[in-house]
Design a protein around this motif. Structure first.
Motif, PDB file in Angstrom:
ATOM      1  N   PHE A 176       0.855  -1.176   0.000  1.00  0.00           N
ATOM      2  CA  PHE A 176       0.000   0.000   0.000  1.00  0.00           C
ATOM      3  C   PHE A 176       0.894   1.229   0.000  1.00  0.00           C
ATOM      4  O   PHE A 176       1.897   1.281   0.711  1.00  0.00           O
ATOM      5  N   ILE A 177       0.517   2.235  -0.764  1.00  0.00           N
ATOM      6  CA  ILE A 177       1.306   3.455  -0.873  1.00  0.00           C
ATOM      7  C   ILE A 177       0.658   4.548  -0.031  1.00  0.00           C
ATOM      8  O   ILE A 177      -0.548   4.773  -0.105  1.00  0.00           O
ATOM      9  N   ALA A 178       1.494   5.235   0.747  1.00  0.00           N
ATOM     10  CA  ALA A 178       1.012   6.358   1.552  1.00  0.00           C
ATOM     11  C   ALA A 178       1.181   7.671   0.805  1.00  0.00           C
ATOM     12  O   ALA A 178       0.305   8.535   0.830  1.00  0.00           O
TER      13      ALA A 178
ATOM     14  N   ASN B 163       9.193  11.829  -8.468  1.00  0.00           N
ATOM     15  CA  ASN B 163       9.659  11.444  -9.803  1.00  0.00           C
ATOM     16  C   ASN B 163       9.955   9.943  -9.817  1.00  0.00           C
ATOM     17  O   ASN B 163       9.902   9.282  -8.778  1.00  0.00           O
ATOM     18  N   GLU B 164      10.251   9.416 -11.002  1.00  0.00           N
ATOM     19  CA  GLU B 164      10.442   7.965 -11.153  1.00  0.00           C
ATOM     20  C   GLU B 164      11.687   7.434 -10.461  1.00  0.00           C
ATOM     21  O   GLU B 164      11.822   6.240 -10.222  1.00  0.00           O
ATOM     22  N   ARG B 165      12.637   8.297 -10.159  1.00  0.00           N
ATOM     23  CA  ARG B 165      13.889   7.838  -9.529  1.00  0.00           C
ATOM     24  C   ARG B 165      13.721   7.553  -8.041  1.00  0.00           C
ATOM     25  O   ARG B 165      14.550   6.900  -7.434  1.00  0.00           O
ATOM     26  N   ILE B 166      12.650   8.042  -7.462  1.00  0.00           N
ATOM     27  CA  ILE B 166      12.402   7.855  -6.035  1.00  0.00           C
ATOM     28  C   ILE B 166      11.216   6.922  -5.876  1.00  0.00           C
ATOM     29  O   ILE B 166      10.200   7.064  -6.548  1.00  0.00           O
ATOM     30  N   ARG B 167      11.349   5.962  -4.971  1.00  0.00           N
ATOM     31  CA  ARG B 167      10.253   5.020  -4.734  1.00  0.00           C
ATOM     32  C   ARG B 167       9.141   5.688  -3.922  1.00  0.00           C
ATOM     33  O   ARG B 167       9.413   6.538  -3.079  1.00  0.00           O
ATOM     34  N   PRO B 168       7.896   5.276  -4.148  1.00  0.00           N
ATOM     35  CA  PRO B 168       6.793   5.802  -3.322  1.00  0.00           C
ATOM     36  C   PRO B 168       7.000   5.406  -1.852  1.00  0.00           C
ATOM     37  O   PRO B 168       7.662   4.414  -1.548  1.00  0.00           O
ATOM     38  N   HIS B 169       6.440   6.186  -0.966  1.00  0.00           N
ATOM     39  CA  HIS B 169       6.530   5.934   0.473  1.00  0.00           C
ATOM     40  C   HIS B 169       5.449   4.925   0.854  1.00  0.00           C
ATOM     41  O   HIS B 169       4.258   5.198   0.703  1.00  0.00           O
ATOM     42  N   SER B 170       5.861   3.770   1.336  1.00  0.00           N
ATOM     43  CA  SER B 170       4.881   2.738   1.682  1.00  0.00           C
ATOM     44  C   SER B 170       4.079   3.152   2.912  1.00  0.00           C
ATOM     45  O   SER B 170       4.570   3.868   3.788  1.00  0.00           O
ATOM     46  N   LEU B 171       2.850   2.685   2.966  1.00  0.00           N
ATOM     47  CA  LEU B 171       1.984   2.975   4.108  1.00  0.00           C
ATOM     48  C   LEU B 171       2.576   2.392   5.387  1.00  0.00           C
ATOM     49  O   LEU B 171       2.522   3.020   6.448  1.00  0.00           O
ATOM     50  N   GLU B 172       3.161   1.211   5.283  1.00  0.00           N
ATOM     51  CA  GLU B 172       3.771   0.589   6.462  1.00  0.00           C
ATOM     52  C   GLU B 172       4.912   1.446   7.015  1.00  0.00           C
ATOM     53  O   GLU B 172       4.960   1.713   8.221  1.00  0.00           O
ATOM     54  N   ASP B 173       5.818   1.892   6.157  1.00  0.00           N
ATOM     55  CA  ASP B 173       6.934   2.726   6.621  1.00  0.00           C
ATOM     56  C   ASP B 173       6.437   4.064   7.159  1.00  0.00           C
ATOM     57  O   ASP B 173       6.931   4.563   8.179  1.00  0.00           O
ATOM     58  N   HIS B 174       5.476   4.659   6.477  1.00  0.00           N
ATOM     59  CA  HIS B 174       4.926   5.947   6.921  1.00  0.00           C
ATOM     60  C   HIS B 174       4.285   5.807   8.304  1.00  0.00           C
ATOM     61  O   HIS B 174       4.550   6.604   9.204  1.00  0.00           O
ATOM     62  N   THR B 175       3.463   4.782   8.474  1.00  0.00           N
ATOM     63  CA  THR B 175       2.780   4.582   9.755  1.00  0.00           C
ATOM     64  C   THR B 175       3.784   4.313  10.871  1.00  0.00           C
ATOM     65  O   THR B 175       3.648   4.841  11.980  1.00  0.00           O
ATOM     66  N   ARG B 176       4.793   3.507  10.588  1.00  0.00           N
ATOM     67  CA  ARG B 176       5.836   3.234  11.587  1.00  0.00           C
ATOM     68  C   ARG B 176       6.540   4.525  12.003  1.00  0.00           C
ATOM     69  O   ARG B 176       6.767   4.770  13.189  1.00  0.00           O
TER      70      ARG B 176
ATOM     71  N   LYS C  13      -6.297   5.005   3.633  1.00  0.00           N
ATOM     72  CA  LYS C  13      -5.481   4.850   2.428  1.00  0.00           C
ATOM     73  C   LYS C  13      -5.426   3.400   1.956  1.00  0.00           C
ATOM     74  O   LYS C  13      -4.884   3.121   0.902  1.00  0.00           O
ATOM     75  N   LYS C  14      -6.024   2.489   2.715  1.00  0.00           N
ATOM     76  CA  LYS C  14      -6.018   1.077   2.331  1.00  0.00           C
ATOM     77  C   LYS C  14      -7.235   0.713   1.484  1.00  0.00           C
ATOM     78  O   LYS C  14      -7.579  -0.447   1.365  1.00  0.00           O
ATOM     79  N   THR C  15      -7.853   1.701   0.863  1.00  0.00           N
ATOM     80  CA  THR C  15      -8.996   1.433  -0.014  1.00  0.00           C
ATOM     81  C   THR C  15      -8.527   1.349  -1.462  1.00  0.00           C
ATOM     82  O   THR C  15      -7.508   1.943  -1.832  1.00  0.00           O
ATOM     83  N   LYS C  16      -9.280   0.629  -2.271  1.00  0.00           N
ATOM     84  CA  LYS C  16      -8.974   0.529  -3.707  1.00  0.00           C
ATOM     85  C   LYS C  16      -8.993   1.916  -4.343  1.00  0.00           C
ATOM     86  O   LYS C  16      -8.145   2.244  -5.176  1.00  0.00           O
TER      87      LYS C  16
END
Length: 124
Positions: free
Chosen positions: A2-4, A9-22, A52-55
């Motif tokens: 899940f993405i938070a 840009n494409e060179r940076i990975r999206p911030h995962s919901l798990e990492d953000h919540t932690r 954010k965990k919705t489709k």
């Protein structure tokens, strides 16, 4: 995953919901230590982005054409926490509800949303 937050840009990975919540939980534990002996802030930190965990939100965050704010996520955790019959969970829910819009008037919210029986349980 899940993405938070999407990546700028494409060179940076999206911030995962798990990492953000932690990360939010860790900061909340540090900052709330002096005023929250019940862990209400930590519960709010864990629930603040459950919406954010919705489709719908995941489609929006992964789209290049999504309009910022067009998919609401702030109330997902509030809805869940209000179902727990514990005033601490409900207080955390109020915090989650205000995590983007600001905290609501708690007295007004309690008067309108929490049944009178709940207030009598706590000596009101």
């Amino acid at each position: 995953m899940f993405i938070a937050h999407s990546a700028p840009n494409e060179r940076i990975r999206p911030h995962s919901l798990e990492d953000h919540t932690r990360g939010v939980l860790e900061r909340s534990l540090v900052y709330s230590r002096s005023f929250d002996p019940f862990g209400i802030t930590a519960v709010a930190a864990l629930a603040h982005d459950l919406g954010k965990k919705t489709k719908e939100f995941q489609s929006y965050i992964q789209s290049n054409s999504g309009i910022r704010g067009s998919v609401k996520h702030a109330l997902g955790g509030t809805i869940l926490l209000q179902e727990i019959p514990d005033i601490r969970a409900q207080l955390a829910g109020i915090m989650v509800a205000g995590h983007h819009a600001g905290l609501p008037d708690a007295k007004k919210l309690i008067k309108e949303k929490i049944p009178a029986v709940a207030l009598t349980e706590f000596g009101e």
